[in-house]
Design an enzyme around this catalytic site. Structure first.
Site, PDB file in Angstrom:
ATOM      1  N   ASP A   1      -8.828  -6.547  -4.285  1.00 62.61           N
ATOM      2  CA  ASP A   1      -8.392  -5.224  -3.815  1.00 62.61           C
ATOM      3  C   ASP A   1      -8.951  -4.171  -4.765  1.00 62.61           C
ATOM      4  OD1 ASP A   1      -7.075  -2.903  -3.074  1.00 62.61           O
ATOM      5  OD2 ASP A   1      -5.074  -3.782  -3.100  1.00 62.61           O
TER       6      ASP A   1
ATOM      7  N   ARG B   1     -11.468   7.049   9.696  1.00 67.03           N
ATOM      8  CA  ARG B   1     -11.057   5.650   9.740  1.00 67.03           C
ATOM      9  C   ARG B   1     -12.171   4.723   9.251  1.00 67.03           C
ATOM     10  NH1 ARG B   1      -6.577   2.433   9.731  1.00 67.03           N
ATOM     11  NH2 ARG B   1      -6.841   0.601  11.025  1.00 67.03           N
TER      12      ARG B   1
ATOM     13  N   HIS C   1      -7.949  -5.247  -0.099  1.00 61.35           N
ATOM     14  CA  HIS C   1      -6.670  -4.549   0.039  1.00 61.35           C
ATOM     15  C   HIS C   1      -5.868  -5.033   1.249  1.00 61.35           C
ATOM     16  CE1 HIS C   1      -3.767  -1.381  -0.437  1.00 61.35           C
ATOM     17  NE2 HIS C   1      -4.015  -0.898   0.762  1.00 61.35           N
ATOM     18  N   ASP C   2      -6.559  -5.316   2.321  1.00 60.40           N
ATOM     19  CA  ASP C   2      -5.879  -5.737   3.556  1.00 60.40           C
ATOM     20  C   ASP C   2      -5.259  -7.130   3.486  1.00 60.40           C
ATOM     21  OD1 ASP C   2      -5.840  -3.630   5.217  1.00 60.40           O
ATOM     22  OD2 ASP C   2      -7.422  -4.309   6.558  1.00 60.40           O
TER      23      ASP C   2
ATOM     24  N   SER D   1       0.845  -1.199   0.000  1.00 63.81           N
ATOM     25  CA  SER D   1       0.000   0.000   0.000  1.00 63.81           C
ATOM     26  C   SER D   1       0.884   1.255   0.000  1.00 63.81           C
ATOM     27  CB  SER D   1      -0.930  -0.052   1.208  1.00 63.81           C
ATOM     28  OG  SER D   1      -1.939   0.895   1.105  1.00 63.81           O
TER      29      SER D   1
END
Lengths: 394, 394
Positions: free
Chosen positions: B333, B236, B366-367, B166
């Protein structure tokens, strides 16, 4: 939902004059609407507009269900000074895909909204002040019950078709299941039988933005000079991203800067990139026309909608319907992606109902059904579908 | 970036004891860091941690570049009471994919962060108070310059590999282009040569949430009892949605309710669905460990990064590099989707550089590069790639 991404058709509304704002008062005491929550609400004012002429046999009615932040002003202009026509003006009118020379089109602002139909910003007859957070919790079924009451009020028994995209598509689905005898055809655009977790998540972020705005004051902000516009604008900004495809904003904005070619190295600027400037503009425009409590109310109604849950399964729900269906998705829509439309279609097939399905290609994502450039493709499906339904019912 | 979605490996950090917090003070007067903006900054404290043993030839160094909200605590525990090990503990350690029996691993908190390295919450030596909004504007290049200064401080000339996902991947790309002589191999995970418009848009929403929190007070909130936690938590929440795939939150949460099976019909509840409760929890936990001004600073650094723009084209940028590359993307992602990794790979091929590319399948979006269940697949690519690089350099 946004109609601001591409310029709306600026042609004049119709050769036969301007469209009129109308309203009806329904559910007056002692007959309030019994809501799905068990609470009651009444009287309910419904703001609506009509286009075209009701046939002597009253068999040419098309009811338009608008999306989250739409309104009854679906086409035409109210007067010559009005800058922009209604939100689906490229689609509805004389000679257009939904041809008002043939059909009688009705569109009403939905229950809980803020464009003339009773919602949180309306006067609570018990207090003489706006309902605010005392406005009862409503669902898609409640919204559809009000649509049906408006039809009763207009003396219309059956509609040729109900049409809606996004949250409007959910109303269409609820309608044909709940009042199946009333609907000839259902047109469901960019929608689904329920909101998925990601959709609930984005709605939750939008609501959090409103709740955490100190000017929201637990929803009692109507008398105040300053309203929770920061929170509501922020909710709109995040929602707006979900209405557009990654591809469309990349093409339109990419990494272009708002002023010149050089970075400013200024952390205070919130609009250095064009995409930022665009989102801020959308947020700021939205608060001029929308009410924060309505936003909370209607996004929650969207979250709650779950056709399968309410009726056992989606196929069980559809075992009740009598309408034929046209279901359309867009390949770049990631808020209500194609698999959600296919879920509807599969359940209709399981329930042995008549359904036509098409995934349209478009760069515009979820908003595609509102974008003028995309309307010819949509019209080429909707227009013959309506004509066939009409002739089959003669 | 989040490590909270799946439980992190809870095995003990390493057989050889606990990891130590270290720090170095660099760029002390009269030699401040000259930033890309032209401003200067110094002294700069860098918090870092190391794992394994530096070889006598100093040829076994692997530098880990963390993502937006990571820190230097990449693996192991500081003491036996620490509940959770470092954020990539499943990947780095004795016998693990990045094997600290073989390699000397360095990870530092990035410039502008809030976990020990100089950032907006650090003391401004000119005032004796936190920099706050007076902290200068920084870029990925500035961050990488500090990484390089830490290497100098440690007496390390070259690194075997730099690794990052990232925002960490952007640091890797900047590093190999800017200091090509220093890097043997580059491992770029779930990243891209620039942030696309949609990514900038989500960052803009997060920053707006912070700016519009009245407790933000233009960034001067450090002395206050109450901090802009509503805004930071909201930032967040929205970012967290983008770290997860639609598929993964649908599987984990779907439409499940937090309490029982029945709807509450209560608009005041913000956590009726489990996905809402989860996002609120993530937001509330985040504010305990992160600083709002750092969030603004680092998301802007992310927005600004554009490898092609900085060097004419990405291929031009890569004509300078001497490293070999391992580029990995994840099929679900949507924040840094596979086409962005492919853009890197195509430019490397055009520049006739050595590159291995793999799109990994994962439900986690993505994580995925941070999720323990996904690490074996990642390790099966990274571990032999490092071993080959090491042996080829002997």
């Amino acid at each position: 939902m946004s109609t601001d991404f591409a310029e709306t058709d600026s042609s004049s509304s119709s050769p036969d004059g301007f469209v009129e704002r109308q309203s009806a008062t329904l559910f007056a005491p002692p007959s309030p609407l019994v809501l799905e929550s068990g609470e009651t609400l009444g009287p309910i004012t419904v703001a609506y507009q009509t286009y075209g002429t009701l046939s002597p046999r009253k068999d040419n009615v098309i009811y338009i269900c608008h999306a989250l932040t739409g309104d009854a002003h679906v086409a035409g202009r109210h007067n010559e000074k009005e800058r922009k026509p209604g939100w689906w003006n490229g689609f509805i009118g004389p000679g257009k895909a939904i041809d008002t020379n043939r059909y009688f089109v009705v569109c009403s602002n939905i229950l809980g909204g803020c464009q003339g139909t009773t919602g949180p910003s309306s006067e609570n007859p018990q207090t003489g002040k706006p309902y605010g957070p005392d406005f009862p919790f409503i669902t898609i079924r409640d919204i559809v019950n009000v649509h049906n009451a408006l039809l009763d009020h207009l003396g219309i028994e059956n509609v040729l078709a109900v049409v809606g995209g996004s949250l409007g598509g959910m109303q269409v689905l609820e309608w044909v299941v709940n009042r199946p005898e009333r609907v000839g055809a259902a047109i469901v655009l960019a929608s689904g039988p329920k909101l998925n977790a990601q959709g609930i998540a984005f709605n939750a972020v939008g609501r959090r933005a409103i709740y955490s705005d100190p000017l929201f004051q637990d929803g009692w902000y109507y008398g105040e000079e300053e309203k929770p516009h920061f929170g509501l604008a922020l909710a709109r900004m995040v929602a707006h991203i979900t209405y557009l495809s990654e591809q469309s904003i990349e093409l339109k904005f990419g990494r272009k800067l708002q002023n010149g070619d050089e970075f400013g190295f200024d952390l205070k600027s919130e609009t250095e990139f064009q995409i930022e400037s665009y989102l801020h503009y959308q947020g700021n425009r939205f608060v001029e026309r929308f009410d924060a409590n309505s936003y909370l109310t209607l996004t929650r109604a969207m979250d709650y909608f779950d056709l399968g849950e309410a009726y056992g399964s989606i196929a069980d729900a559809f075992s009740r319907v009598q309408s034929r269906f046209l279901v359309i998705s867009y390949d770049t829509d990631w808020l209500y992606p194609t698999p959600q439309s296919k879920e509807i279609v599969r359940a209709l097939v399981d329930a042995k109902r008549h359904v036509t399905f098409k995934e349209l290609k478009s760069a515009y994502g979820h908003d595609a059904f509102l974008i003028d450039q995309e309307l010819p493709k949509l019209g080429s499906l909707v227009s013959p579908f309506l004509a066939r339904t009409y002739s089959d019912r003669q």
